[in-house]
Design an enzyme around this catalytic site. Structure first.
Site, PDB file in Angstrom:
ATOM      1  N   ARG A  44     111.299 -21.751  -2.573  1.00 59.81           N
ATOM      2  CA  ARG A  44     112.430 -20.803  -2.433  1.00 59.81           C
ATOM      3  C   ARG A  44     113.757 -21.564  -2.558  1.00 59.81           C
ATOM      4  NH1 ARG A  44     110.923 -15.827   1.520  1.00 59.81           N
ATOM      5  NH2 ARG A  44     108.975 -15.371   0.475  1.00 59.81           N
ATOM      6  N   ASP A  70     105.209 -10.065   6.393  1.00 56.91           N
ATOM      7  CA  ASP A  70     105.861  -9.920   5.097  1.00 56.91           C
ATOM      8  C   ASP A  70     106.955  -8.851   5.149  1.00 56.91           C
ATOM      9  OD1 ASP A  70     106.319 -10.440   2.457  1.00 56.91           O
ATOM     10  OD2 ASP A  70     104.637  -9.255   1.708  1.00 56.91           O
ATOM     11  N   GLY A  71     107.999  -9.070   4.374  1.00 54.64           N
ATOM     12  CA  GLY A  71     109.016  -8.025   4.189  1.00 54.64           C
ATOM     13  C   GLY A  71     110.366  -8.315   4.816  1.00 54.64           C
ATOM     14  N   LEU A 105      95.933 -11.795   0.120  1.00 53.19           N
ATOM     15  CA  LEU A 105      95.748 -12.805   1.174  1.00 53.19           C
ATOM     16  C   LEU A 105      96.832 -13.878   1.098  1.00 53.19           C
ATOM     17  CD1 LEU A 105      91.907 -13.481   1.311  1.00 53.19           C
ATOM     18  CD2 LEU A 105      93.328 -12.374   3.025  1.00 53.19           C
ATOM     19  N   GLY A 136     112.795 -10.182   3.674  1.00 52.36           N
ATOM     20  CA  GLY A 136     113.853 -10.131   2.656  1.00 52.36           C
ATOM     21  C   GLY A 136     114.191  -8.691   2.299  1.00 52.36           C
ATOM     22  N   ASN A 182     106.314 -21.513  -0.033  1.00 51.64           N
ATOM     23  CA  ASN A 182     107.691 -21.184   0.382  1.00 51.64           C
ATOM     24  C   ASN A 182     108.683 -22.330   0.139  1.00 51.64           C
ATOM     25  OD1 ASN A 182     106.741 -19.116   3.261  1.00 51.64           O
ATOM     26  ND2 ASN A 182     107.143 -18.537   1.151  1.00 51.64           N
TER      27      ASN A 182
HETATM   28  C1  FPP Z   1     107.968 -13.145   4.398  1.00 48.72           C
HETATM   29  O1  FPP Z   1     109.061 -12.327   4.109  1.00 48.72           O
HETATM   30  C2  FPP Z   1     108.231 -14.004   5.502  1.00 48.72           C
HETATM   31  C3  FPP Z   1     108.370 -15.361   5.428  1.00 48.72           C
HETATM   32  C4  FPP Z   1     108.288 -16.106   4.179  1.00 48.72           C
HETATM   33  C5  FPP Z   1     108.648 -16.186   6.578  1.00 48.72           C
HETATM   34  C6  FPP Z   1     108.182 -15.657   7.886  1.00 48.72           C
HETATM   35  C7  FPP Z   1     109.166 -16.067   8.885  1.00 48.72           C
HETATM   36  C8  FPP Z   1     109.545 -15.353   9.964  1.00 48.72           C
HETATM   37  C9  FPP Z   1     108.913 -14.092  10.368  1.00 48.72           C
HETATM   38  C10 FPP Z   1     110.651 -15.778  10.825  1.00 48.72           C
HETATM   39  C11 FPP Z   1     110.501 -17.121  11.386  1.00 48.72           C
HETATM   40  C12 FPP Z   1     109.311 -17.270  12.230  1.00 48.72           C
HETATM   41  C13 FPP Z   1     109.313 -18.028  13.316  1.00 48.72           C
HETATM   42  C14 FPP Z   1     108.053 -18.240  14.048  1.00 48.72           C
HETATM   43  C15 FPP Z   1     110.533 -18.649  13.814  1.00 48.72           C
HETATM   44  P1  FPP Z   1     109.732 -12.443   2.704  1.00 48.72           P
HETATM   45  O2  FPP Z   1     110.902 -13.324   2.828  1.00 48.72           O
HETATM   46  O3  FPP Z   1     108.727 -12.868   1.693  1.00 48.72           O
HETATM   47  O4  FPP Z   1     110.147 -10.961   2.469  1.00 48.72           O
HETATM   48  P2  FPP Z   1     110.181 -10.185   1.101  1.00 48.72           P
HETATM   49  O5  FPP Z   1     108.774 -10.156   0.588  1.00 48.72           O
HETATM   50  O6  FPP Z   1     110.690  -8.851   1.488  1.00 48.72           O
HETATM   51  O7  FPP Z   1     111.114 -10.919   0.195  1.00 48.72           O
END
Ligand code: FPP
Length: 242
Positions: free
Chosen positions: A73, A22-23, A197, A25, A70
């Site tokens: 989004r 997470d994190g 979770l 963004g 997701n």
């Molecule tokens: C959460 O951060 C992350 C995701 C929704 C996607 C996870 C994807 C990756 C780590 C990159 C791609 C992975 C692979 C295996 C190619 P967020 O966007 O919710 O961040 P925020 O909470 O700060 O907005």
């Protein structure tokens, strides 16, 4: 044998680590960048996390790469994440071959764009003979959806006569989940400080030790995984006993 990072006991390594990454963004926002740049940096952190698991001899690493939620989004962010996944599979599969990493995926994979599904099938097939850590990508994954799919599978089994409706136990049900080939996670790591979770491995994390780190996922280093394992090793797991 390679020595373990200091503070880690060799006889108590988690077999299965699950990660809520997470994190991305928020990380990008700190620099005034687009969120997708955070996801790109997040993909590099996945590679570091795999390497850390290899150093320790962890058998399974499951990462929450795209949830069923997701899909809600903005279209452009979803498209960027799918393109990133596609690129990850193309670029990193040779490295997975070199490092003996086996790739697998769980989730409603049929919801992914056809090209990503094809790429996934190729990478999974290519790495299927590898015997090092198994990297499981959770894609279009939701814990509740998995449980519903498990119930559907059980019902099919009952109709087909392979499942005895009177003899359904937690173990039988586990055998109908996407994760049936893996042990339950021993350790669940979540970055960015959120204590939720978020619909990830709800059934399987019943007894997982949870480590929440303040750090945002793109900043995640191998040392952070080692630190999470040190914390795990300090916990006393009782599984409901005394
Ligand atoms: C959460 O951060 C992350 C995701 C929704 C996607 C996870 C994807 C990756 C780590 C990159 C791609 C992975 C692979 C295996 C190619 P967020 O966007 O919710 O961040 P925020 O909470 O700060 O907005």
């Amino acid at each position: 044998m390679k020595s373990l990072p200091s503070g880690i006991q060799p006889d108590n390594i988690p077999r299965h680590i699950a990660v809520i990454m997470d994190g991305n963004g928020r990380w990008a926002k700190r620099f005034g960048w687009q969120r997708t740049r955070g996801h790109r940096a997040g993909a590099d952190a996945v590679t570091r996390c795999v390497e850390a698991c290899q150093d320790l001899g962890v058998e399974y690493l499951t990462v929450y790469a795209f949830s069923t939620e997701n899909w809600r989004r903005p279209k452009a962010e979803v498209a960027a994440l799918m393109a990133l996944l596609d690129g990850f599979l193309v670029d990193r599969t040779p490295e997975m071959m070199e490092r003996n990493v086996k790739l697998e995926a769980i989730g409603r994979l049929g919801d992914l764009p056809e090209n990503v599904q094809e790429r996934l099938r190729e990478s999974i097939a290519k790495t299927s003979g590898n015997t090092g850590v198994t990297l499981v990508l959770a894609l279009s994954y939701g814990g509740r959806e998995e449980i519903v799919d498990g119930i559907r599978s059980l019902l099919r089994g009952i109709e087909g006569g392979e499942v005895d409706a009177g003899a359904i136990t937690p173990e039988v049900f586990s055998g109908h989940l996407y994760t049936r080939a893996y042990p339950d996670p021993d350790l669940l790591v979540r970055t960015s400080g959120e204590m939720r979770l978020s619909n990830f491995l709800l059934w399987q994390c019943s007894y997982a030790e949870i480590v929440v780190m303040a750090k945002l996922w793109p900043d995640f280093q191998k040392a952070d995984l080692f630190e999470a394992v040190v914390q795990y090793q300090q916990r006393h797991r009782r599984f409901g006993g005394v």
